[in-house]
Structure formats: structure tokens, C-alpha cells
Design a protein around this motif. Structure first.
Motif, short mmCIF file in Angstrom:
data_model
loop_
_atom_site.label_atom_id
_atom_site.label_comp_id
_atom_site.label_asym_id
_atom_site.label_seq_id
_atom_site.Cartn_x
_atom_site.Cartn_y
_atom_site.Cartn_z
N ASN A 21 -27.61 82.09 25.59
CA ASN A 21 -27.21 83.47 25.87
C ASN A 21 -25.89 83.53 26.63
O ASN A 21 -25.43 82.55 27.21
N ILE A 22 -25.30 84.73 26.63
CA ILE A 22 -23.97 84.94 27.21
C ILE A 22 -24.11 85.53 28.61
O ILE A 22 -24.81 86.52 28.81
N TYR A 23 -23.41 84.95 29.56
CA TYR A 23 -23.47 85.41 30.94
C TYR A 23 -22.10 85.84 31.47
O TYR A 23 -21.96 86.14 32.65
N GLY A 24 -21.11 85.88 30.61
CA GLY A 24 -19.78 86.33 31.01
C GLY A 24 -18.87 86.31 29.81
O GLY A 24 -19.22 85.79 28.75
N LEU A 25 -17.70 86.90 29.98
CA LEU A 25 -16.69 86.89 28.93
C LEU A 25 -15.38 86.37 29.51
O LEU A 25 -15.07 86.63 30.68
N PRO A 26 -14.61 85.63 28.74
CA PRO A 26 -13.38 85.05 29.27
C PRO A 26 -12.33 86.12 29.57
O PRO A 26 -12.16 87.07 28.81
N LYS A 27 -11.67 85.96 30.69
CA LYS A 27 -10.57 86.86 31.08
C LYS A 27 -9.26 86.40 30.44
O LYS A 27 -8.54 87.17 29.82
N ASP A 28 -8.91 85.16 30.69
CA ASP A 28 -7.71 84.61 30.07
C ASP A 28 -7.82 83.10 30.00
O ASP A 28 -8.61 82.49 30.70
N VAL A 29 -7.05 82.50 29.15
CA VAL A 29 -7.00 81.06 29.03
C VAL A 29 -5.54 80.69 28.87
O VAL A 29 -4.84 81.26 28.05
N GLY A 30 -5.06 79.77 29.68
CA GLY A 30 -3.66 79.39 29.55
C GLY A 30 -3.45 77.95 29.99
O GLY A 30 -4.19 77.44 30.83
N PRO A 31 -2.45 77.29 29.47
CA PRO A 31 -2.16 75.90 29.85
C PRO A 31 -1.28 75.84 31.10
O PRO A 31 -0.60 76.80 31.44
N PHE A 32 -1.32 74.72 31.78
CA PHE A 32 -0.34 74.43 32.82
C PHE A 32 0.86 73.76 32.16
O PHE A 32 0.74 72.65 31.66
N ALA A 33 2.00 74.43 32.16
CA ALA A 33 3.24 73.74 31.82
C ALA A 33 3.73 73.04 33.08
O ALA A 33 3.18 73.22 34.17
N LEU A 34 4.76 72.21 32.95
CA LEU A 34 5.35 71.55 34.11
C LEU A 34 6.72 72.17 34.36
O LEU A 34 7.61 72.11 33.51
N GLY A 35 6.89 72.78 35.53
CA GLY A 35 8.17 73.36 35.88
C GLY A 35 9.00 72.40 36.70
O GLY A 35 8.48 71.51 37.37
N TYR A 36 10.31 72.58 36.65
CA TYR A 36 11.18 71.77 37.51
C TYR A 36 12.31 72.64 38.06
O TYR A 36 12.74 73.61 37.44
N ASN A 37 12.77 72.29 39.25
CA ASN A 37 13.82 73.00 39.96
C ASN A 37 15.17 72.50 39.45
O ASN A 37 15.59 71.38 39.77
#
Length: 322
Positions: free
Chosen positions: A155-171
Motif C-alpha cells: 500500500n501507499i503511504y506517501g507521494l514523492p515531492k521531487d527527485v533530483g540528482p546532486f551535481a558537483l559545483g565548483y568555484n
């Protein structure tokens, strides 16, 4: 929105997905607190608790306005917190039996919350509504299914809000000041290359004998995956029946991750991180490489330096992962 009932704690999540859920339990309309109370005019109030930035607040307020227009006599009391305060405040609400009607829960906590009678089974509401479950990534939906034994089915107990990857940022400014070529946006550093570049970016800029600029500031909960996966390691077998963290590939990646701080000194020490966490140090321009999620974009738009995105360093597979 779902009828009031009872529900989260922080645990290692394999995605950044969060869910909107209805609480399950025995609360009634006149229980008081933030559970929602029936007013003298018969109006009903729902309490909605979430974490997020200003852009998300605006988006959710628009959705809430539409909900209230479609449901005359129902109002929504919004409780918003910063991301780093959310789990603590939600746990306090649960402990005080003052739980919001609808709120976020990480999928890693679904099993414990269902087992403790906190989450409401919303399968019937989802299946009998206009909500098109086929239009949502199946893994996202299944992350909130639980059959009493296994996550991913039942059974379902929630729904996903968002899904996203971690990119790698650099300065970019740090690279330019150090005279280092900018990273290739398509070709990841090897583990060895990442250490060599990191050493050039870890500095004592004011000459006081203490480092004040570092290459990295990775949190092991959210960043280790990239190193493990690119090194050919895994946390669990494909059918989730076997833990694989004792494999040579996993151990090698974990040791490499630890060495970034303990051997190479590319990360603020534990004491330095407690004085000012690495997220704030990245925001202050003190760290060269840091994870970037889609949810960070509006905040990072205000940074005092220019940043860009590159693949995570790649281990023995030669392929970056996130």
C-alpha cells in the motif's frame, strides 16, 4: 490533503525525494494544537508543514490557494522551516502529539513510521481520485509503498515531492586565482586527479598558519554514493537481500573519501566544521567543490562568486555517478 491522523526522522536516503503524507492515528477535530480545529462557523483547518526555500514557498502557496478555492470551508495553516531545522521540529511535534495533518517524510523513514502507526494508508484516496499515478516515475511511487515487510510493494503511504540528482559545483574564481585550468564539463577527474587539483586549491590565504580555503566539504551521507558507485561498489544487492558494503570496491571508495580529510587535508576538520558548517563555507567562497541540487539553484543565484557544474570524480569504472 488527507484527513487528520498521525508520522519522520533523518536517515540515509538514496534519493533527495520527500513526500506529502497524511498522518494516521486517532486525533479528533477538537484535539487542539496544530492538528486542525473546527471553528465556531463550521470551517475546518488543515496544518501543512514543509521545508524549503522562498521559491518553493511561493509555489506551494499557489497550490494551497487553489486547494482552498476548490474546498470551501477548509483553510490551510502553513508551517515552513529551514531544511536544517525540519527534522528536529517535526520530531518535537510527534513527541508532543501535535502533529501536522500533511507534511514531508523521507522515504527512508516510511517503514518505521508505518510500523509505529504514524502514517496513514492513502492507497484508496490515491486510486479513487483524479490523480494519474501512471504519470509519476514508478520508482518514486514505489519508494512510499510498504507491505509490512518490504519497501517498494504494498500500500501507499506517501507521494514523492521531487527527485533530483546532486551535481558537483565548483568555484570558478578559485580556479582562476590559482591559475588552474577549469574542469572539463564532460570528462570527470580520476580520483588521483581530484586529489592533485584539490591540493592546489587548499590554502592559507591570510598567512596566519591556519587553512582558510579548502578543496571540498562533502557530507558522507549525501556524497559518498558518487565515489562508491563510480568505483564499482554498491550498498545493497539489486533485490535488496544482501548488504554489500564489505566489498573491496566499497571499502576502497570509503577509504578514499576518508583520506580526503584525514590524509590529504582537503576538507575542514571536524572542529572547523562545527564552528561553521561546510555548506556555509561554500556559500562564503571558502570551498572549491560542493554538491549542487536543483533545490539549491535559487539560493546559489545570490552567491558572490561564479560557479559551474562538472561530473563527480570517477573511480575505477571511469564513469562518474550520482
Amino acid at each position: 490533503m488527507f484527513n487528520k491522523r498521525k508520522m519522520l526522522a533523518g536517515s540515509l536516503s538514496f534519493l533527495s525525494a520527500l513526500a506529502l503524507v497524511g498522518c494516521g492515528g486517532g486525533e479528533t477535530a477538537d484535539s487542539g494544537g496544530s492538528q486542525g480545529t473546527g471553528g465556531s462557523d463550521g470551517d475546518k483547518e488543515l496544518t501543512f508543514m514543509f521545508r524549503g526555500g522562498e521559491d518553493e514557498k511561493k509555489a506551494y502557496q499557489a497550490a494551497i490557494n487553489a486547494f482552498e478555492d476548490a474546498n470551501p470551508g477548509v483553510s490551510v495553516n502553513v508551517i515552513s522551516t529551514d531544511a536544517d531545522q525540519y527534522a528536529t521540529k517535526l520530531q518535537a511535534a510527534i513527541a508532543g502529539n501535535d502533529i501536522p495533518d500533511v507534511f514531508y517524510v523521507e522515504q527512508g523513514d516510511v517503514m518505521a513510521y508505518v510500523d509505529n502507526g504514524i502514517l496513514k494508508d492513502i492507497t484508496e484516496e490515491v486510486e479513487n481520485s483524479d490523480f494519474d499515478i501512471e504519470n509519476v516515475w514508478e520508482y518514486g511511487i514505489n519508494s512510499y509503498r510498504y507491505d509490512g515487510k518490504n519497501i517498494g510493494q504494498g500500500n501507499i503511504y506517501g507521494l514523492p515531492k521531487d527527485v533530483g540528482p546532486f551535481a558537483l559545483g565548483y568555484n570558478k574564481a578559485m580556479f582562476e586565482e590559482a591559475g588552474i585550468d577549469l574542469p572539463d564539463p564532460d570528462t570527470p577527474y580520476t580520483f588521483e586527479e581530484f586529489v592533485e587539483v584539490g591540493k592546489q586549491l587548499t590554502k592559507d590565504n591570510d598567512g596566519d598558519g591556519e587553512l582558510d580555503q579548502w578543496a571540498t566539504g562533502f557530507n558522507v551521507n549525501w556524497s559518498l554514493h558518487a565515489f562508491v558507485w563510480s568505483n564499482g561498489g554498491e550498498y545493497l544487492s539489486e533485490d535488496y537481500s544482501e548488504v554489500l558494503i564489505d566489498s573491496p570496491e566499497f571499502i576502497e571508495a570509503l577509504q578514499y573519501f576518508a583520506d580526503l580529510q584525514n590524509v590529504h587535508g582537503l576538507t575542514p576538520s571536524v572542529a572547523q566544521a562545527q564552528t561553521l558548517d561546510t555548506y556555509q563555507r561554500w556559500m562564503n567562497g571558502e570551498i572549491a567543490f560542493f554538491p549542487v541540487g536543483p533545490w539549491d539553484m535559487s539560493t546559489y543565484a545570490t552567491l558572490d562568486f561564479e560557479y559551474d557544474l562538472v561530473p563527480w570524480p570517477a573511480g575505477k569504472t571511469g564513469v562518474a555517478a550520482t
